[in-house]
Enzyme design. Structure first.
Site, mmCIF file in Angstrom:
data_model
loop_
_atom_site.group_PDB
_atom_site.id
_atom_site.type_symbol
_atom_site.label_atom_id
_atom_site.label_comp_id
_atom_site.label_asym_id
_atom_site.label_seq_id
_atom_site.Cartn_x
_atom_site.Cartn_y
_atom_site.Cartn_z
ATOM 1 C CD GLU B 60 -12.783 -9.947 -0.528
ATOM 2 O OE1 GLU B 60 -13.380 -11.040 -0.018
ATOM 3 O OE2 GLU B 60 -12.611 -9.023 0.561
ATOM 4 C CG HIS B 129 -5.718 -6.904 7.543
ATOM 5 N ND1 HIS B 129 -6.113 -8.026 8.112
ATOM 6 C CD2 HIS B 129 -6.690 -6.582 6.727
ATOM 7 C CE1 HIS B 129 -7.606 -7.829 8.029
ATOM 8 N NE2 HIS B 129 -7.920 -6.966 7.298
#
Lengths: 319, 323
Positions: B60, B129
């Protein structure tokens, strides 16, 4: 050694600019004239100069907290740099950035950086932009031995190699991440060995030999322009000063420092230049004198410039 | 006007902007042939090719940082992280690099990048998540934060975000992807910093964001049966925040409930409440109330997860408690 006098003289001149610029900062910081803190590049001049001499204005660099040398080598304006470091409104960043955030996007200088390992992803992105636009432009990512351990650096090496991006990772291994010696922070002796993990060339060069740096980076830049992807070049060098000005350097011995100061990249280059017959000793003295004048003018500009108006505080938060 | 899902609206925005401007490209995790984790980039790989729809490694920091570097070099990247929860891996590249470049460099850089991230609970994805992290991003000067609720807003705001010269974080509740609404075919923009009154009312202002806008509208229906008239204000962007529209509504209704799925403590509602308390205190007939998730990570097991997610019932309760 190349016999292109113009390049050789330019490199010699730039090394001296960096040396005098940093020495001036050392003096004025000690005198309390510079706010904040500064990380000096003294002793490492050959790396920035050898690398940036391979680049054009269209090419980009990302720099580090020890960035003055990179910026000068990439063509940064000494007056604007000095004024910025003094916190003046006439500086590169209108006094908003200081030593660690000087940038000149028009010259491809995507900024010094206060975060260790911060520049790798940005350099990768600049290289991605060049590839996307199908230009031949290259980005050099300067980063230290400390930054070489950061995840951002590993992510950048990986992506750049997977996508064959035109970026050259120039590692300045000065032996210490702040106070922590290399042997305590990594198991490898040569950071360049890590290139193998990403299937890119890894090269170790004497970072105090400007010609060696120039040659290695030159090869890597050519490779990048050909679309063959990145290279990792490790330049072994040493910082003469502490991590920051005021650092008592209790973590290293004076013998080690003296050993490295004996390998001062500037006289070494001088000797080669004179021996080769390309330049006379008198010419070199002339260059130094001219650089001194330029630095004096930069200092005068910085000192006589106004501090920022307080109304600038909220300017340029958004485009 | 055609009915489209929120997801189709986002997809159309991306396609239209990529058609219009060759500098716009997409990079992120599984955005290519796979079409994105939730399908937002579906079909774009086939249409625009891998040169403009780039599958990245699952790293990321370099996704966000490469977007920033490319944006500073003149392109307009739209990066996607699979879940907003992954921003922790990449936060430095966003808040220290992309966002600050302009200010640090004295206004001499622009970083026109969009970072799209699905967020929110409700699919059993558990603590890493499912979060709603908009308050984190609201705290970063130099960033813009979009959190559209309707398909039409999603399309118009994504187009605005892509054309914006600042870094934009674009937050999409994953349970909104299937929501349908009227979406114009043509390209259009929805301005940042302009709240939308999703339902007019006179008795209580409910400022709601993202999926909670639908909960607020549902609550308004329920309360209407009791003769309580709710005004539902959707800020649409939290940074900049359209304080004026919120204040005007509160000056009219004299009561404020703020509803969001982020945890309540130091959540986005805290800032909205503070703005109203500072600027419209005299208009308030009751304390400001927040409807938000409890202060815990998002749990996995369905009954626990449902207990975590605030909804229409909580808004109804909060409004009734004011009266």
């Amino acid at each position: 050694m190349s016999h292109d006098k113009e390049i050789m003289v330019k490199m010699y001149t730039t090394m001296n600019k960096i040396r005098m610029f940093e020495s001036m900062l050392q003096e004025y910081f000690a005198a309390g004239k510079i706010p904040g803190f500064v990380h000096l590049y003294l002793g490492e001049e050959a790396v920035a100069v050898g690398a940036c001499a391979c680049l054009t204005d269209r090419d980009s660099i990302t720099s580090t907290h020890r960035g003055h040398g990179h910026l000068i080598a990439k063509g940064g304006d000494l007056k604007l740099m000095m004024a910025e470091i003094f916190g003046k409104s006439t500086g590169y960043c209108k006094g908003k950035g200081g030593s660690m955030h000087i940038a000149d996007v028009d010259l491809g200088i995507l900024g010094a950086n206060g975060i260790v390992g911060g520049g790798g992803p940005l350099a990768t992105g600049a290289a991605l932009a060049a590839k996307y636009r199908k230009t031949q432009d290259v980005t050099v990512c300067f980063f230290g031995d400390g930054a070489s351990n950061q995840g951002t650096t590993q992510e950048s090496l990986n992506l750049a190699s997977a996508w064959k991006l035109p970026v050259v990772f120039v590692n300045e291994n000065n032996g210490y991440g702040i106070s922590c010696p290399q042997c305590k922070s990594m198991a490898v002796t040569d950071i360049a060995d890590r290139a193998a993990a990403y299937d890119m060339p890894g090269v170790v060069v004497d970072g105090n030999d400007v010609l060696a740096v120039h040659e290695a980076v030159g090869e890597a830049v050519k490779r990048a322009r050909r679309g063959e992807g990145p290279t990792l070049i490790e330049c072994k060098t040493y910082r003469w000063r502490g991590h920051f000005e005021g650092d008592a350097c209790t973590y290293r011995c004076v013998e080690e420092l003296n050993e490295w100061m004996a390998k001062d990249p500037i006289p070494r280059f001088e000797e080669k230049l004179v021996e080769s017959g390309l330049v006379t000793a008198a010419e070199l003295e002339g260059i130094k004198a001219a650089v001194k004048k330029e630095l004096d003018a930069a200092l005068e500009f910085a000192q006589s410039s106004p501090l920022p108006e307080l109304s600038a505080l909220l300017e340029d938060v958004y485009a | 006007m055609a009915k489209k899902t929120y997801l189709q609206a986002l997809n159309e925005a991306l396609a239209q902007e990529m058609e219009r401007d060759p500098n716009v490209f997409i990079l992120g995790e599984d955005v290519g042939r796979f079409g994105g984790c939730f399908g937002v980039t579906q079909g774009l790989f086939d249409r625009f090719g891998e040169e403009r729809v780039m599958d990245t490694p699952i790293t990321e920091s370099v996704i966000v940082g490469a977007a920033a570097g490319a944006a500073a070099s003149g392109l307009r990247p739209v990066a996607e992280l699979m879940f907003v929860d992954f921003i922790g891996v990449a936060l430095d590249q966003l808040f220290n690099q992309a966002v600050k470049m302009r200010y640090m460099f004295g206004g001499k850089a622009k970083v026109p990048m969009v970072l799209r991230m699905p967020q929110g609970a409700g699919i059993g994805a558990a603590a890493q998540h499912s979060q709603s992290l908009e308050a984190w991003f609201m705290h970063i000067p130099g960033l813009k934060v979009a959190i559209p609720s309707s398909p039409a807003d999603a399309k118009g705001m994504l187009i605005s975000a892509i054309r914006d010269d600042n870094p934009v974080v674009f937050l999409e509740h994953k349970l909104l992807y299937g929501v349908e609404g009227d979406v114009p075919e043509e390209s259009y923009t929805v301005e940042f910093g302009k709240a939308d009154i999703k339902r007019e009312g006179t008795d209580v202002t409910v400022v709601a964001t993202s999926k909670m806008v639908y909960s607020a509208l549902e609550a308004a229906e329920t309360l209407a049966k009791d003769g309580i008239s709710i005004e539902v204000v959707d800020p649409r962007s939290l940074l900049p925040l359209d304080t004026e529209t919120i204040l005007n509504s509160v000056r009219k209704t004299h009561a404020l409930v703020i509803a969001h799925e982020a945890v309540g403590f130091a959540g986005p509602g805290a800032e909205i409440a503070a703005q109203v308390a500072e600027k419209a205190f005299d208009y308030l007939d009751a304390p400001i109330t927040r409807v938000a998730a409890p202060f815990c990570p998002v749990p996995f097991s369905p009954p626990l997860e449902q207990a975590f997610i605030p909804g229409a019932d909580e808004i109804v309760k909060a409004v009734r408690a004011l009266r």
